[in-house]
Design an enzyme around this catalytic site. Structure first.
Site, PDB file in Angstrom:
ATOM      1  N   ASP A 162       5.829  -5.569  -1.620  1.00  0.00           N
ATOM      2  CA  ASP A 162       7.028  -4.667  -1.486  1.00  0.00           C
ATOM      3  C   ASP A 162       6.716  -3.765  -0.423  1.00  0.00           C
ATOM      4  OD1 ASP A 162       9.714  -3.766  -2.521  1.00  0.00           O
ATOM      5  OD2 ASP A 162       8.634  -2.036  -3.054  1.00  0.00           O
ATOM      6  N   GLU A 204       7.750  -7.969   2.737  1.00  0.00           N
ATOM      7  CA  GLU A 204       9.033  -7.275   2.581  1.00  0.00           C
ATOM      8  C   GLU A 204       9.300  -5.925   3.271  1.00  0.00           C
ATOM      9  OE1 GLU A 204      12.485  -4.644   1.331  1.00  0.00           O
ATOM     10  OE2 GLU A 204      10.245  -4.076   0.802  1.00  0.00           O
TER      11      GLU A 204
HETATM   12  C1  GLC Z   1      11.892  -2.438  -1.519  1.00  0.00           C
HETATM   13  C2  GLC Z   1      12.877  -2.889  -2.674  1.00  0.00           C
HETATM   14  C3  GLC Z   1      13.760  -1.930  -2.859  1.00  0.00           C
HETATM   15  C4  GLC Z   1      13.060  -0.667  -3.367  1.00  0.00           C
HETATM   16  C5  GLC Z   1      12.084  -0.293  -2.524  1.00  0.00           C
HETATM   17  C6  GLC Z   1      10.959   0.762  -2.995  1.00  0.00           C
HETATM   18  O1  GLC Z   1      12.459  -2.160  -0.200  1.00  0.00           O
HETATM   19  O2  GLC Z   1      13.409  -4.160  -2.164  1.00  0.00           O
HETATM   20  O3  GLC Z   1      14.602  -2.449  -3.681  1.00  0.00           O
HETATM   21  O4  GLC Z   1      13.930   0.372  -3.454  1.00  0.00           O
HETATM   22  O5  GLC Z   1      11.198  -1.281  -1.869  1.00  0.00           O
HETATM   23  O6  GLC Z   1      10.316   0.301  -4.117  1.00  0.00           O
END
Ligand code: GLC
Length: 650
Positions: free
Chosen positions: A284, A326
């Site tokens: 993430d 991500e």
């Molecule tokens: C990523 C997740 C999101 C979250 C962020 C902080 O972007 O997809 O939902 O708010 O990380 O953890």
């Protein structure tokens, strides 16, 4: 010279390895460690080489990799060996993904077993179960504020439940994707608790400052991620009497990767989940891993070094496990998360194709494909052993991160065009039927993003409300068209739960004190299984959406040219409503497939002379693979129905 240093260090480490670990069968571990150690050592040295305890840290790192290898089941070790042999396995067109919240989809991890049939019916074989780990009860950013990285939140079940689920999924040939939130922890995590109580060791796990001097320097160049709800990037903690960096929400403390202990803890956690059956680990917020005064603190070179190091360590212990990056950042930056200077992915094998996602929404709003084509053409070619997650909706908002130059070249003013899109999807634009909600409006910059379910953004909520069959059909066709795009573009289509039955916005979040401020909850509903059952009833909206999507996935799997082998050629079409590209493989059936999509609500004509350069039509007929119909090309034209698509076999 450097290599000699690396070899002798490896010898020392192996001699000093814990006898308990060493007594295991480590043959494959040693082979992989030998193959990767030079890279691991070099990367670790670049990041932490100036520390006096560098060798000790290096030793700890290898010990963690070895310990986790001994914990790896023989079944997973076998699968590692098989995947090493068939190393491009995940580029196949046979994969189809689905992202869901376990509780909203199936009540619990245990409940997932009986709901896997539904996914298999649809053709899904890769499932991302959103964060399952223990987190604070109130605000926890949908599970992205983790309190214990090794404990399943009791509201979902237990670790044993997850082991059972991953075994069930393996027996069904389904891949499991789990999150590891590498960038931050919840402020209730044990490390944060100890830091708050004054333990220096754990304060060094985070970015903590006694005064505003450095935070103010950082703020000069750091953008805000959640400007409405969490302005600024630092939070004062009264108990610790320090400022702590909190890039996302004030309860999410950013981890400090300048500290090797943080890296080692995290690799231990990643391997822990790989050993609990995660085939793919979604890392993430990877763009944020390294912070530097004077920068945006995103996409820093060191963030890439950390990911490369994570990948190399994973390669040694659990080589079958893949990483998803991500990183929802600019197109030229996203591509770097595959790894920059390698032929094969050296960071994450998979990345979210946020660019394509946003471009698709732009094309739906404008009914034109000029920016879509430009944006796709501007995407740099990715590495060979790397693939996209192509998606339409996910649990997050839609950011309009197109390249400003592309917008200008498409004939729009970047700021005005983005404003138009936000207005369009929030229903402010007169001709729009979308019912989305703005997210993250930044008063200082004027930027905003968009929340809303696929169906509501595509106008279905509005159409059903006014009982307008023509508008319903337009909306359903839009939903199907978008799915045809993510299934044919190249990469793994990732469906979002509820979208295949036309789930609308869910406004119940507005009365929840922990959610009402965050409009992303509008598209995170409980799956309505009564509605899902209607997929069996002809004529229902659910039926009209579910079956075409199911068919799209089934046919995709039969078309080898849809595997992601950097085998796409964009085509320029004179009709501005059409989007076309060629997919190809070197041989076999369906070796060349022309994909044409019409983003307009009226039928549009494809002039075949536009395609002369690629010599696509040798005959007077062409087979369309989705409908399995033969179309005539005799008049030099093909008519694409409103919001329709063709997969033409050449
Ligand atoms: C990523 C997740 C999101 C979250 C962020 C902080 O972007 O997809 O939902 O708010 O990380 O953890």
């Amino acid at each position: 010279m450097y290599e000699q240093v690396s070899h002798s260090l490896l010898n020392d480490i192996l001699i000093g390895l814990d006898p308990k670990v060493d007594s295991n069968d480590l043959k494959h571990f040693y082979i992989r460690l030998g193959a990767n150690f030079y890279a691991i050592h070099s990367l670790f040295h670049q990041l932490y080489g100036d520390r006096r305890d560098f060798r000790l840290q290096m030793h700890k790192l290898v010990e963690v990799m070895a310990k986790q290898y001994t914990n790896r089941s023989s079944e997973l070790r076998q699968s590692d060996l098989a995947r090493e042999k068939d190393h491009d396995w995940f580029l196949s067109q046979k994969l189809a993904g689905y992202a869901l919240y376990c509780q909203e989809y199936a009540d619990s991890i245990h409940g997932m077993h009986s709901k896997l049939d539904y996914l298999q019916e649809l053709g899904i074989n890769l499932v991302h179960i959103m964060p399952l780990l223990d987190g604070p009860k109130g605000r926890n950013d949908g599970g992205y504020a983790v309190r214990d990285f090794r404990k399943i939140d009791s509201k979902y079940g237990t670790l044993k439940d997850l082991d059972n689920l991953s075994a069930d999924m393996r027996s069904r040939d389904m891949l499991l994707v789990l999150d590891v939130v590498v960038n931050h922890t919840s402020d209730e995590h044990e490390w944060a608790t100890k830091a708050r109580k004054g333990q220096k060791k754990y304060q060094d796990y985070y970015y903590t400052y006694t005064d505003r001097k450095i935070p103010d320097l950082f703020e000069q160049t750091m953008p805000e991620v959640f400007p409405e709800t969490a302005p600024g990037n630092f939070t004062w903690n009264a108990e610790m009497e320090k400022w702590v960096m909190t890039v996302f929400n004030d309860f999410q403390w950013d981890l400090n990767y300048k500290n090797p202990a943080v890296f080692i803890e995290m690799i231990d956690i990643i391997l822990f989940w790989a050993n609990h059956g995660a085939d793919v680990i979604r890392l993430d917020a990877v763009a944020f891993l390294w912070k530097k005064v004077g920068s945006t603190c995103q996409n820093e070179r060191e963030a890439h070094l950390i990911l490369q190091l994570m990948k190399d360590c994973c390669q040694v212990t659990a080589p079958g496990a893949l990483f998803i990056a991500e990183a929802i950042v600019a197109p030229v930056e996203i591509i770097k998360y595959f790894g920059e200077d390698a032929v094969n992915a050296k960071e994450c094998e998979i990345a979210y194709n946020a660019t394509f996602m946003a471009l698709l929404w732009e094309a739906v709003a404008t009914k034109k494909t000029i920016l879509l084509e430009k944006g796709v053409r501007s995407l740099p070619t990715k590495l060979d052993r790397a693939t996209w997650l192509n998606y339409i909706r996910c649990h997050d908002d839609i950011g309009l991160g197109f390249d400003d130059n592309d917008i200008r070249e498409a004939g729009y003013d970047p700021q005005l065009h983005r404003r138009f899109l936000v207005d369009y999807y929030t229903g402010q634009y007169p001709a729009s039927t979308a019912t989305g909600v703005a997210f993250g409006r930044n008063e200082k910059t004027g930027d905003a993003r968009i929340s809303g379910s696929l169906a509501s953004l595509a106008g279905l909520e509005n159409a059903l409300l006014i009982h307008d069959e023509a508008a319903t059909a337009i909306s359903i066709n839009t939903i199907i068209l978008l799915h045809s795009m993510i299934a044919s573009f190249g990469g793994i289509p990732l469906l979002y739960y509820g979208d295949s039955i036309g789930t609308l916005n869910d406004n119940t979040y507005l009365s929840d004190e922990n959610k009402h401020h965050d409009s992303r909850w509008v598209h995170r509903p409980r799956l309505n299984w009564d509605n899902a059952e209607k997929r069996h009833v002809e004529g229902t909206v659910e039926y009209r959406i579910f079956h075409p999507i199911k068919k799209i996935l089934a046919i995709r799997k039969q078309i080898p040219a849809f595997a992601d082998l950097n085998n796409r050629e964009m085509l320029t079409i004179s009709n501005p409503h059409l989007f076309a590209f060629l997919r190809f493989t070197s041989s076999g059936i369906h070796s060349r497939v022309l994909v044409v999509a019409n983003f307009d609500t009226a039928a549009q004509t494809l002039e075949l002379k536009d395609l002369e350069a690629v010599n696509v039509f040798e005959h007077t007929q062409v087979r369309e693979l989705y409908t399995d119909k033969v179309l005539s090309t005799r008049h030099g034209q093909l008519v694409i129905p409103p919001l329709g698509f063709y997969w033409l076999q050449l």
